[in-house]
Each structure stands twice: as structure tokens, then as C-alpha cells.
Design an enzyme around this catalytic site. Structure first.
Site, PDB file in Angstrom:
ATOM      1  N   GLU A   1      23.469  74.286  47.823  1.00  0.00           N
ATOM      2  CA  GLU A   1      24.556  74.855  48.465  1.00  0.00           C
ATOM      3  C   GLU A   1      24.061  76.310  48.900  1.00  0.00           C
ATOM      4  O   GLU A   1      24.042  77.014  47.755  1.00  0.00           O
ATOM      5  CB  GLU A   1      25.911  74.927  47.647  1.00  0.00           C
TER       6      GLU A   1
ATOM      7  N   CYS B   1      29.550  83.347  49.586  1.00  0.00           N
ATOM      8  CA  CYS B   1      28.663  82.596  50.622  1.00  0.00           C
ATOM      9  C   CYS B   1      29.641  82.406  51.788  1.00  0.00           C
ATOM     10  O   CYS B   1      29.141  81.954  52.973  1.00  0.00           O
ATOM     11  CB  CYS B   1      28.401  81.098  49.874  1.00  0.00           C
TER      12      CYS B   1
ATOM     13  N   GLU C   1      22.179  86.463  56.858  1.00  0.00           N
ATOM     14  CA  GLU C   1      23.328  86.825  55.782  1.00  0.00           C
ATOM     15  C   GLU C   1      22.776  88.171  55.308  1.00  0.00           C
ATOM     16  O   GLU C   1      21.691  88.540  54.812  1.00  0.00           O
ATOM     17  CB  GLU C   1      22.908  85.747  54.792  1.00  0.00           C
TER      18      GLU C   1
ATOM     19  N   LYS D   1      21.471  76.848  33.804  1.00  0.00           N
ATOM     20  CA  LYS D   1      21.068  77.971  33.926  1.00  0.00           C
ATOM     21  C   LYS D   1      21.816  78.881  34.632  1.00  0.00           C
ATOM     22  O   LYS D   1      21.751  78.671  35.956  1.00  0.00           O
ATOM     23  CB  LYS D   1      19.653  78.016  34.177  1.00  0.00           C
TER      24      LYS D   1
HETATM   25  P1  NAD Z   1      19.556  83.334  44.135  1.00  0.00           P
HETATM   26  O1  NAD Z   1      18.756  82.086  45.140  1.00  0.00           O
HETATM   27  O2  NAD Z   1      18.669  84.668  44.084  1.00  0.00           O
HETATM   28  O3  NAD Z   1      19.714  82.794  42.799  1.00  0.00           O
HETATM   29  C1  NAD Z   1      20.571  81.621  42.433  1.00  0.00           C
HETATM   30  C2  NAD Z   1      20.070  81.091  41.215  1.00  0.00           C
HETATM   31  O4  NAD Z   1      18.899  80.742  41.338  1.00  0.00           O
HETATM   32  C3  NAD Z   1      20.216  82.088  40.105  1.00  0.00           C
HETATM   33  O5  NAD Z   1      20.366  81.406  38.890  1.00  0.00           O
HETATM   34  C4  NAD Z   1      18.459  82.390  39.855  1.00  0.00           C
HETATM   35  O6  NAD Z   1      18.073  83.002  38.522  1.00  0.00           O
HETATM   36  C5  NAD Z   1      17.997  81.187  40.258  1.00  0.00           C
HETATM   37  N1  NAD Z   1      16.615  81.142  40.718  1.00  0.00           N
HETATM   38  C6  NAD Z   1      16.035  82.162  41.394  1.00  0.00           C
HETATM   39  N2  NAD Z   1      14.876  81.765  41.716  1.00  0.00           N
HETATM   40  C7  NAD Z   1      14.669  80.669  41.521  1.00  0.00           C
HETATM   41  C8  NAD Z   1      13.509  79.643  41.420  1.00  0.00           C
HETATM   42  N3  NAD Z   1      12.335  79.846  42.154  1.00  0.00           N
HETATM   43  N4  NAD Z   1      13.651  78.577  41.129  1.00  0.00           N
HETATM   44  C9  NAD Z   1      14.914  78.161  40.405  1.00  0.00           C
HETATM   45  N5  NAD Z   1      15.774  78.925  40.282  1.00  0.00           N
HETATM   46  C10 NAD Z   1      15.814  80.093  40.803  1.00  0.00           C
HETATM   47  O7  NAD Z   1      20.963  83.663  44.759  1.00  0.00           O
HETATM   48  P2  NAD Z   1      22.160  84.686  44.142  1.00  0.00           P
HETATM   49  O8  NAD Z   1      21.526  86.037  44.623  1.00  0.00           O
HETATM   50  O9  NAD Z   1      22.354  84.598  42.862  1.00  0.00           O
HETATM   51  O10 NAD Z   1      23.448  84.416  45.038  1.00  0.00           O
HETATM   52  C11 NAD Z   1      23.554  84.673  46.211  1.00  0.00           C
HETATM   53  C12 NAD Z   1      23.267  83.689  47.392  1.00  0.00           C
HETATM   54  O11 NAD Z   1      23.815  82.370  46.756  1.00  0.00           O
HETATM   55  C13 NAD Z   1      23.695  83.989  48.943  1.00  0.00           C
HETATM   56  O12 NAD Z   1      22.688  83.421  49.584  1.00  0.00           O
HETATM   57  C14 NAD Z   1      24.867  83.162  48.858  1.00  0.00           C
HETATM   58  O13 NAD Z   1      25.300  82.646  50.273  1.00  0.00           O
HETATM   59  C15 NAD Z   1      24.502  81.834  48.021  1.00  0.00           C
HETATM   60  N6  NAD Z   1      25.752  81.078  47.478  1.00  0.00           N
HETATM   61  C16 NAD Z   1      26.118  79.926  48.201  1.00  0.00           C
HETATM   62  C17 NAD Z   1      27.283  79.302  47.825  1.00  0.00           C
HETATM   63  C18 NAD Z   1      27.527  77.918  48.812  1.00  0.00           C
HETATM   64  O14 NAD Z   1      28.284  77.221  47.947  1.00  0.00           O
HETATM   65  N7  NAD Z   1      26.920  77.460  49.736  1.00  0.00           N
HETATM   66  C19 NAD Z   1      28.002  79.757  46.923  1.00  0.00           C
HETATM   67  C20 NAD Z   1      27.951  81.106  46.368  1.00  0.00           C
HETATM   68  C21 NAD Z   1      26.574  81.734  46.736  1.00  0.00           C
END
Ligand code: NAD
Length: 497
Positions: free
Chosen positions: A250, A284, A385, A175
Site C-alpha cells: 500500500e 496517503c 506526492e 516492525k
Molecule cells: P517509508 O517507505 O519511508 O517507511 C515505511 C516503513 O518501511 C517504515 O517502517 C520504514 O522503517 C520501513 N522501511 C524503510 N526502508 C525500508 C526497506 N528498505 N526495507 C524494508 N522496510 C523499510 O514511508 P513513511 O515515510 O513511513 O510513510 C509515508 C509514505 O507511506 C507515503 O508515501 C504515504 O503515501 C505512504 N502511505 C501509504 C498508505 C496506503 O495505504 N496506501 C497509507 C499510509 C502511508
């Protein structure tokens, strides 16, 4: 007329069972609809898991070197389409072409690395404590992997997860983020073209609440790999804990670049400009804090402002653009909110601080690269963040204080120190609480064959990338082969042997 895209389940492109769809728009020009995608639900996840479960029984028996051969072909196909994929990625999530090319390249590197791992997946042979007995431990596939990814590295992050999952013999339900469904679709097209058998890779588009949750809760999904925000990561850990699913998380970061008094300032400047404003600060590992030694504070700040003034903000597809738009309207609002939080707390905007509108910026989610000064370690802009082009600057007077300030956050992903002093460098390597420390380079720049991940609330102890990721996607089977022809009792029959 916008193109219609579909889910990929059991080797076939299909609509969501409900027939519902959502639109994908260009963040540099929100009037441009790039495509419509299935707005899937639990029913679609059920179908995908059923297919993946059935396929697992066949895929796990394919020799790992052959699984790796398919991934090598995937790398070749990605290489041939690198520029096209990069353009489509820039159009759907905004970062500049130079960076989207890098994102695709990371996927290619990951494919070739995983391909060779198909010929390793090393186990162990260990002497037995008993005569005429052979001990070994070997890696086994686990089952169906649920892969949930964010939008900021729409190709690299899915490949970090999917390729090792596949080479280890697992099948996948994927997904992607709903801001980047097109890049995810291209990846799955390529996997299918390279010869991944039906049911082994399944793609289900849709929202986190509907599709993501259904994956995490599904009893037939054995492991979940998630990259995204810490708040969602915690929810996933809680839910998955109920069924003891294996989960890799992550999550967020609040990464700092330290510049010591002896640093090469030109080098440190290049580092912070790239680290803080590359991908519009939406990495990130983005440099969200700059920690300056007091002796070079004023000089470095004036260099920084001069450098930031040269950054061109605009459509990432245009030659000469350095900083693209934020990914969506909500993300720009978060950035604006944090600039206000910072100034309310007593920080000062040294540069930027506002959204960009008018002309080429009118229809995109653009924001000025922003520098906040007079920031103290307790302020929210120094600890939370932001995920946008905002850099909080802090002043320190020693290496110990620099490291203490760097550690003053609940996250622990990346970190950086610029110095010529070997003592400072090794102190930073030892004492900074982060999964990654760079010396004399910015907080961003992960390489596919090295472990990637963070400490504290950045994750739950797993690592992506390198040799470490294969730990997550395989389970150890311990094997004892007794060829003595008699009952030998470990710990009991060892005396006198
Ligand atoms: P997000 O947590 O909003 O979404 C990430 C994914 O999770 C998306 O596919 C989203 O649809 C899904 N999702 C959302 N709610 C969910 C739920 N309740 N259950 C299951 N899946 C769900 O994050 P984002 O806005 O897409 O990305 C930004 C964040 O990701 C930032 O906090 C960033 O630091 C982090 N990030 C971390 C890394 C790492 O490797 N540590 C890398 C890239 C991004």
C-alpha cells in the site's frame, strides 16, 4: 529521564541483542525525548521469526472463532484506553487529538470486524462433476507474516494488517516506523493483555534498512504486508520476488478533489480544508490537488484562502489546534523543497509557503498550510506526492478534462468529485483511475469494513480492510472427497453419468 522501551519476542520484553537504542522525540517540541527504543538488527529479527514459526504450529490449530474472541477483547481494551492512546500518539507524531482519537477508533472498528470474521472465514462448497463426490474450497493460514508500517496512522494501519493476519491463523513479526514506536508498543501490550499466546505477536523496533530488510529477506517469513512509500515498496517487491513471497503493498498517492461548476461550494470547501490539511497533509489519501471548474475558480479560491487563514497551526495536544507539525525535520525539508520546485516551475504561492518559527512554533517542525496556483498538469507539484500541507490548484473547463487531469499521475489511491449532476458523478466513478472515489466528500475517510487500496503505483493489487483483506492472509485449499468407493477420473469418467 526518558522511559526505556523494549522489543517483544516470544512473550517477553527484551532489549536489542546489540544493546543499541534510538530516541523518540515529540515533533511539536523536538527537545522532548519521549523514550528510547531498541535499535534492532537481523539477529533480533531471527529470534522473532523463530518464535513466530514455533507459535504458528499451535496458533493455526486454535479455532478461528476463539482467535476472534481474543481480538474482541483487544477492541474492548483499546476502547477503555482510547483517550490515553490518542494523547500519546499526538505527542509522538503530531496530528491533532481529534484525529488521533479517530486513528484509535479505526483500530477498535478493525478489531471488532476481525473478531466477527473469526465466525465466518467463508469457504465454498461446489457440486462435483462426478457422482458420490463432494467438492469444497477452504481457507488455510499461511505462516509467519512480516508487517512493516509507516508513522502517519500508527495504530490504524498496524491493526488493518495484524488483526486479519491473526484471525486467519498466522503469526506475526511486526516492525513499526521508528517515528512511532510508542503507539506500536501500546498495541502489542494490549494484544498480550488480551491473551494472544506467546510467540504469536512479536515486535521488533528499528530502522527500515536493518529490521525491515531482514524481515523481507528472511526465508522463514511467508508473507509481507507493507505500507509506505512507493520507492521502498518497489525495493521490497523486488527482494520478495526472489523467494516468491506473497507481498501486499500500500504505497503513495497524489489525490485530487474536483469541484464542478454546479457543486455546493460550502460543502466542497469543508471537504478540501479537511482533506488537504488534516494530518498536516501527511495522509496517503490527502487531497494534494484541487481541480476547479473555470466557472467557479475565482470564487472558490477566495473562499479557500479565507478558510485556510482560519486554520490554527500548533501543538496537536492543545485545544483549538487544526494543523499539527510535520512528523520530523526531514519531512519539513521535503515540503520546503517542493514549494521551491513549484515556484521554479512557474506556480505561484497564493497562501503560506514558509516554515513557522518563533514562539510556540520554535521547537517544532511546523509549516504554513500552503496553496499553490497557476499549476499545470505537467508540473512536478501536480504529479508527485509531497506528503505535507501543500495544495496544488488546477483549472479545467469540462468534466472530461477534470478527470483527465485527475488521472495524470503515476498514483491511483483516492479521488473525489463535488457535483449535483448525476451524470458527472457516474462518469467520475467510471473513469477516474483510483482505488477509491468519493462523491461529495473529501479524498479521506476510509471505513474499516470497506476495501482500501489503490491502482497503478499505489500498490500491487491487494486491498486492506473489509472482506478483501482476508484473501491476502489466507490460502485456498481445494478438497475433493470421493465416497463412491471406486476410482473416478475427472474429465474422463463423466460421460453417461
Ligand atoms: P517509508 O517507505 O519511508 O517507511 C515505511 C516503513 O518501511 C517504515 O517502517 C520504514 O522503517 C520501513 N522501511 C524503510 N526502508 C525500508 C526497506 N528498505 N526495507 C524494508 N522496510 C523499510 O514511508 P513513511 O515515510 O513511513 O510513510 C509515508 C509514505 O507511506 C507515503 O508515501 C504515504 O503515501 C505512504 N502511505 C501509504 C498508505 C496506503 O495505504 N496506501 C497509507 C499510509 C502511508
Amino acid at each position: 529521564m526518558a522511559k526505556t522501551f523494549q522489543n517483544f519476542i516470544n512473550g517477553t520484553w527484551v532489549n536489542a541483542k546489540s544493546g543499541k537504542t534510538f530516541e523518540n522525540r515529540n515533533p511539536a517540541n523536538w527537545a522532548e525525548v519521549l523514550g528510547t527504543f531498541p535499535s534492532s538488527s537481523k539477529d533480533d529479527v531471527d529470534e522473532a521469526v523463530k518464535a513466530a514459526r514455533a507459535a504458528f504450529e499451535r496458533w493455526r490449530l486454535v479455532p478461528a472463532p476463539h482467535r476472534g474472541d481474543i481480538l474482541r477483547k483487544v477492541g474492548d481494551l483499546m476502547t477503555a484506553r482510547k483517550d490515553e492512546i490518542a494523547r500519546r500518539m499526538t505527542r509522538e507524531m503530531g496530528k491533532v487529538l481529534l484525529e488521533t482519537r479517530g486513528d484509535v477508533q479505526e483500530g477498535i472498528d478493525t478489531a471488532y470486524y476481525a473478531a466477527t470474521e473469526g465466525r465466518r472465514l467463508f469457504g465454498h462448497t461446489v457440486p462435483s462433476e462426478l457422482p458420490n463426490k463432494f467438492n469444497m474450497a477452504m481457507r488455510m493460514p499461511i505462516g509467519v507474516a512480516g508487517i512493516i508500517t509507516p508513522w502517519n496512522f500508527p495504530m490504524a494501519i498496524p491493526t488493518w494488517k495484524i488483526f486479519p493476519a491473526l484471525v486467519c491463523g498466522n503469526t506475526v513479526v511486526f516492525k513499526p516506523a521508528s517515528d512511532t514506536p510508542e503507539t506500536a508498543t501500546i498495541l502489542v501490550e494490549i494484544l498480550a493483555e488480551a491473551g494472544i499466546p506467546e510467540g504469536v505477536i512479536n515486535l521488533v523496533h528499528g530502522g527500515g534498512g536493518a529490521v525491515g530488510m531482514a524481515i523481507v529477506e528472511h526465508p522463514d517469513i511467508d508473507l509481507v504486508s507493507f505500507t509506505g512509500s512507493t520507492s521502498v515498496g518497489k525495493k521490497i517487491a523486488e527482494l520478495a520476488g526472489k523467494s516468491l513471497k506473497r507481498v501486499s503493498l500500500e504505497l503513495g498517492g497524489k489525490n485530487a478533489q474536483i469541484v464542478m461548476e454546479d457543486a455546493n461550494l460550502d460543502l466542497a470547501l469543508d471537504g478540501v480544508l479537511w482533506g488537504a490539511f488534516g494530518t498536516t497533509g501527511q495522509r496517503c489519501t490527502a487531497t494534494s490537488r484541487l481541480i476547479l471548474h473555470e466557472n467557479i475558480y475565482d470564487k472558490f479560491l477566495s473562499m479557500l484562502v479565507a478558510g485556510v487563514k482560519k486554520l490554527r497551526v500548533g501543538d496537536g495536544l492543545k485545544e483549538g489546534t487544526h494543523v499539527g507539525p510535520l512528523v520530523n525535520e526531514g519531512q519539513r525539508e521535503v515540503v520546503e523543497e517542493y514549494v521551491k520546485i513549484g515556484t521554479d516551475e512557474g506556480a505561484t504561492v497564493l497562501h503560506g509557503g514558509k516554515r513557522l518559527s518563533g514562539g510556540e512554533h520554535e521547537k517544532g517542525w511546523f509549516h504554513e498550510p500552503t496553496i499553490l496556483v497557476n499549476v499545470t498538469p505537467d508540473m512536478r507539484v501536480a504529479r508527485e506526492e509531497i506528503f505535507g500541507p501543500v495544495l496544488s490548484v488546477l483549472k479545467v473547463s469540462s468534466v472530461e478534462q477534470a478527470i483527465e487531469v485527475s488521472n495524470n499521475t503515476k498514483y491511483g489511491l483516492s479521488s473525489s468529485m463535488y457535483t449535483q449532476n448525476i451524470g458527472y458523478a457516474y462518469t467520475a466513478i467510471r473513469d477516474i483511475k483510483a482505488g477509491i472515489t468519493y462523491i461529495n466528500s473529501p479524498t479521506i475517510g476510509a471505513e474499516a469494513h470497506m476495501p482500501f487500496g489503490g491502482v497503478k503505483e499505489t500498490g500491487n493489487g491487494h486491498r486492506e480492510g473489509g472482506w478483501t483483506v482476508f484473501e491476502f492472509y489466507s490460502e485456498w485449499k481445494t478438497v475433493y472427497i470421493d465416497y463412491s468407493g471406486k476410482l473416478q477420473r475427472a474429465q474422463i469418467d463423466t460421460e453417461g453419468t
